[in-house]
Design an enzyme around this catalytic site. Sequence first.
Site, short mmCIF file in Angstrom:
data_model
loop_
_atom_site.label_atom_id
_atom_site.label_comp_id
_atom_site.label_asym_id
_atom_site.label_seq_id
_atom_site.Cartn_x
_atom_site.Cartn_y
_atom_site.Cartn_z
N ILE A 95 6.83 4.14 -6.30
CA ILE A 95 6.35 3.07 -5.42
C ILE A 95 6.83 1.69 -5.87
O ILE A 95 6.77 0.74 -5.12
CB ILE A 95 4.81 3.09 -5.17
CG1 ILE A 95 4.06 2.07 -6.03
CG2 ILE A 95 4.19 4.44 -5.30
CD1 ILE A 95 2.71 1.75 -5.41
N LYS A 96 7.33 1.57 -7.08
CA LYS A 96 7.69 0.25 -7.61
C LYS A 96 9.01 -0.25 -7.00
O LYS A 96 9.66 0.47 -6.26
CB LYS A 96 7.74 0.29 -9.14
CG LYS A 96 6.46 0.86 -9.77
CD LYS A 96 5.20 0.04 -9.46
CE LYS A 96 3.94 0.86 -9.60
NZ LYS A 96 3.30 0.87 -10.88
#
Length: 400
Positions: free
Chosen positions: A190-191
């Site tokens: 998700i980063k």
Amino acid sequence: MNSSSSSNSTQAFLPFCSPSIDDADIAAVVETLRSGWITTGPRCGELEQAICDRTGAQSAVAVSSATAAMHLVLKAMGIGPGDEVITPSMTWVSTPNMIHLMGATPVFVDVDRDTLLVSAESVEAAVTDRTKAIIPVHYAGVPCDLESLRAVANKHDIPLIEDAAHAIGTRYRSTEIGQSGHAIFSLHPIKNITTGEGGILVSDDASLADEVRRLRFHGLAAEAWDRNQQGRSPQVEVQSPGFKYNLPDMNASLGISQLKRLDDFIDRRKVIANRYLEELADVPGIEPLAFPDWDHRHAWHLFIIRVDEAEAGIDRERFMANLKERGIGTGIHFRATHTHRWYRENGFQAPGGLEHSTWNSERICSIPFFPSMSDSDVDRVIGGIRDVCAAETMTKGSST
Ligand SMILES: *Cc1c(COP(=O)(O)O)cnc(C)c1O
């Protein structure tokens, strides 16, 4: 603007985040798979060098997650029973968990209500003679006021470990996060960039970085790549017992490729963020985070709104459920740590109270935000939010 409600059933679910993987990323991983060496080796070293080049850091150590990096830094700093570590309750639970698992005590500080950043004043107020580290979070891609935090840390001679999980590409004034001090990036999917799973410590303390490097692989003085392929002696000794947190080359090769695209990702995120800021500004009770006064470059990791039931006419839980019904995903970053069961039951409250953390914990919501979202995906989110809030106001209006 009711295009979003007319074709719900035919549209695919729009997740709140999705990694942006292109053909070059895939080719980079395939090349490693075909190379004959897939675990930690030359690609991991290359990723570490690329991160140093990008951030200006002196040393970088890649590991299997940011959580692992945090664990190893705490271990390398000798943090243990009787020690306290200051961190916000508004963080991912991995940090307080690791502090606790080291035998130390997390001491929570409150955050600013509208930036979710910790201030030097609140950190200073929580310092005791047991404090052994301070771990601020550069929330959502915005940097904390590093100058004032460093002043507090230096005054008390306590190390500052920046949780930069959201902040790869962030700048504080004109310097890239990670250029000096100790910072930890996450490379979780998700980063802003990903290695599948992964994390990386950057530090200007070469001996700390060396210790973390040994601890990531059993506490040995040299890793397998060096011994098997690089002519180092096959004999190697444990310096002190370590963990198994190394980052495989399969993952590192994805990170090298992703890092080249970081600025494009951030540019696209910024375009989407500006649309959200403009086009949601008039929706009552939907309040984005604010920006701090100091000069910075936002890495736009998350787009967070606060749903205020009194004004929006809908609470956060129903808001999220109603968007989900329309095929729009959302997330919560984060539920404040002190509200999690174990932390509640074990009495983790803060010296100065956690009013803003609690307030935000009940209202925050991350809406879909990733570089490969199309403009029509963005339309759909804006239309969906407007519909969800308007529908509630209408029901309320007609039932009273
Ligand atoms: C994601 C995240 C972490 C942990 O990262 P992992 O790589 O998943 O271990 C730590 N802190 C914050 C603020 C995060 O968002």
